[in-house]
Design a protein around this motif. Structure first.
Motif, mmCIF file in Angstrom:
data_model
loop_
_atom_site.group_PDB
_atom_site.id
_atom_site.type_symbol
_atom_site.label_atom_id
_atom_site.label_comp_id
_atom_site.label_asym_id
_atom_site.label_seq_id
_atom_site.Cartn_x
_atom_site.Cartn_y
_atom_site.Cartn_z
ATOM 1 N N LEU A 64 -8.280 11.099 40.234
ATOM 2 C CA LEU A 64 -7.842 12.488 40.334
ATOM 3 C C LEU A 64 -6.398 12.620 39.840
ATOM 4 N N VAL A 65 -6.096 13.743 39.204
ATOM 5 C CA VAL A 65 -4.741 13.960 38.684
ATOM 6 C C VAL A 65 -4.185 15.291 39.181
ATOM 7 N N ASP A 66 -2.848 15.405 39.153
ATOM 8 C CA ASP A 66 -2.194 16.643 39.553
ATOM 9 C C ASP A 66 -1.151 17.049 38.517
ATOM 10 N N GLU A 67 -0.371 18.076 38.846
ATOM 11 C CA GLU A 67 0.594 18.637 37.890
ATOM 12 C C GLU A 67 1.741 17.693 37.561
ATOM 13 N N CYS A 68 1.914 16.631 38.339
ATOM 14 C CA CYS A 68 2.991 15.666 38.080
ATOM 15 C C CYS A 68 2.517 14.493 37.216
ATOM 16 N N THR A 69 1.300 14.570 36.708
ATOM 17 C CA THR A 69 0.718 13.491 35.922
ATOM 18 C C THR A 69 0.724 13.853 34.441
ATOM 19 N N VAL A 70 1.250 12.947 33.621
ATOM 20 C CA VAL A 70 1.131 13.086 32.161
ATOM 21 C C VAL A 70 0.010 12.147 31.735
ATOM 22 N N LEU A 71 -0.960 12.691 31.007
ATOM 23 C CA LEU A 71 -2.128 11.916 30.571
ATOM 24 C C LEU A 71 -1.963 11.504 29.118
ATOM 25 N N VAL A 72 -2.265 10.235 28.824
ATOM 26 C CA VAL A 72 -2.119 9.705 27.464
ATOM 27 C C VAL A 72 -3.388 8.936 27.091
ATOM 28 N N PRO A 73 -4.183 9.434 26.118
ATOM 29 C CA PRO A 73 -5.366 8.687 25.683
ATOM 30 C C PRO A 73 -4.976 7.291 25.200
ATOM 31 N N ARG A 74 -5.695 6.261 25.666
ATOM 32 C CA ARG A 74 -5.292 4.887 25.386
ATOM 33 C C ARG A 74 -5.948 4.266 24.164
ATOM 34 N N SER A 75 -6.910 4.958 23.548
ATOM 35 C CA SER A 75 -7.564 4.365 22.381
ATOM 36 C C SER A 75 -7.967 5.439 21.384
ATOM 37 N N GLY A 76 -8.215 4.998 20.149
ATOM 38 C CA GLY A 76 -8.623 5.920 19.093
ATOM 39 C C GLY A 76 -7.880 5.625 17.807
ATOM 40 N N THR A 84 -1.464 10.904 22.379
ATOM 41 C CA THR A 84 -1.081 12.317 22.431
ATOM 42 C C THR A 84 -1.022 12.776 23.894
ATOM 43 N N ALA A 85 0.180 12.950 24.391
ATOM 44 C CA ALA A 85 0.377 13.283 25.809
ATOM 45 C C ALA A 85 -0.030 14.715 26.124
ATOM 46 N N VAL A 86 -0.627 14.912 27.308
ATOM 47 C CA VAL A 86 -0.970 16.253 27.789
ATOM 48 C C VAL A 86 -0.647 16.362 29.276
ATOM 49 N N LEU A 87 -0.340 17.563 29.704
ATOM 50 C CA LEU A 87 -0.219 17.863 31.130
ATOM 51 C C LEU A 87 -1.533 18.483 31.586
ATOM 52 N N PRO A 88 -1.980 18.173 32.798
ATOM 53 C CA PRO A 88 -3.214 18.774 33.289
ATOM 54 C C PRO A 88 -3.096 20.289 33.385
ATOM 55 N N ILE A 89 -4.135 20.973 32.905
ATOM 56 C CA ILE A 89 -4.218 22.430 33.016
ATOM 57 C C ILE A 89 -5.617 22.792 33.477
ATOM 58 N N GLY A 90 -5.792 24.010 33.948
ATOM 59 C CA GLY A 90 -7.116 24.482 34.345
ATOM 60 C C GLY A 90 -7.756 23.551 35.360
ATOM 61 N N ASN A 173 -2.240 27.693 32.002
ATOM 62 C CA ASN A 173 -3.082 27.960 33.173
ATOM 63 C C ASN A 173 -3.304 29.450 33.361
ATOM 64 N N LYS A 174 -2.248 30.237 33.204
ATOM 65 C CA LYS A 174 -2.342 31.689 33.364
ATOM 66 C C LYS A 174 -3.263 32.283 32.304
ATOM 67 N N ALA A 175 -3.155 31.779 31.075
ATOM 68 C CA ALA A 175 -4.010 32.273 29.989
ATOM 69 C C ALA A 175 -5.480 31.977 30.285
ATOM 70 N N ILE A 176 -5.767 30.781 30.781
ATOM 71 C CA ILE A 176 -7.149 30.410 31.131
ATOM 72 C C ILE A 176 -7.676 31.338 32.222
ATOM 73 N N GLN A 177 -6.845 31.597 33.227
ATOM 74 C CA GLN A 177 -7.238 32.460 34.336
ATOM 75 C C GLN A 177 -7.534 33.882 33.850
ATOM 76 N N LEU A 178 -6.634 34.429 33.022
ATOM 77 C CA LEU A 178 -6.816 35.798 32.530
ATOM 78 C C LEU A 178 -8.042 35.909 31.634
ATOM 79 N N GLU A 179 -8.268 34.903 30.790
ATOM 80 C CA GLU A 179 -9.445 34.931 29.924
ATOM 81 C C GLU A 179 -10.725 34.879 30.756
ATOM 82 N N SER A 180 -10.731 34.044 31.795
ATOM 83 C CA SER A 180 -11.901 33.936 32.668
ATOM 84 C C SER A 180 -12.184 35.270 33.354
#
Length: 195
Positions: A64-76, A84-90, A173-180
């Motif tokens: 499980l991840v939260d807003e303090c976690t930066v995710l980095v794909p390890r292969s490819g 390519t680093a991402v912050l968890p959203i949605g 996150n706000k954009a995802i919420q409004l679109e939904s």
């Protein structure tokens, strides 16, 4: 003198984790399930889970991840998602993420925002890609990622930049919420007309 001090990500972050592969037992989406995401869907404008896993599954907390976690794909491929680093959203927030994403756990949301911007800079991106090893499908590991250097700026500057990074995730996150909400309203109108 234009020297700026540097710090390794391993010294900046609270922890860097590369979870082990685990047995997945998919279930139907429900309040008893946790959404599970692969590395590709982490990059989508609105991440969608591949399936759901039981909340009570042994060891699920390690994924499980939260807003303090930066995710980095390890292969490819080097010109692809790897590094390519991402912050968890949605639904990524509180969701389970594949072991193919290295987790850089930061002390605060602002630190995570600062790290995101650092890793998306030309300086950060080149370092990460250069540390990938393997010929057919390059890989990154915790040790290599922990050695990547970022600028060790004064706290006020780091907080200002980190706030911008955190705001990126907040606005997404706000954009995802409004679109939904908009889709639900339109669906409601269409259903009302069809009846």
């Amino acid at each position: 003198d234009s020297y700026c001090p540097l710090i390794r990500i391993g010294d900046f972050a609270k922890s860097i984790i590369e979870p082990l592969r685990f047995k997945r037992v998919p279930i139907q989406a429900s309040e008893l399930g946790v959404p599970f995401f692969g590395t590709s869907s982490m990059m989508w404008i609105e991440p969608q889970p591949s399936y759901h896993l039981p909340k009570r599954m042994a060891g699920i907390v390690n994924y499980l991840v939260d807003e303090c976690t930066v995710l980095v794909p390890r292969s490819g491929q080097l010109n692809g998602l790897i590094g390519t680093a991402v912050l968890p959203i949605g639904d990524l927030i509180g969701g389970a993420i594949t072991e193919d994403a290295i987790r850089i756990n930061c002390h605060t949301v602002t630190d995570a925002g600062y790290l995101l911007i650092s890793l998306h800079s030309e300086y950060g991106r080149r370092q990460v890609k250069a540390r990938a090893f393997g010929s057919s499908i390059p890989h990154l590991n915790v040790d290599q990622l922990g050695k990547v250097l970022i600028f060790d700026l004064d706290e006020d500057v780091r907080l200002e930049i980190g706030s911008m990074g955190a705001e990126i995730a907040k606005l997404r996150n706000k954009a995802i919420q409004l679109e939904s909400e908009a889709i639900k309203r339109i669906d409601g109108i269409i259903e009302g007309v069809v009846r």
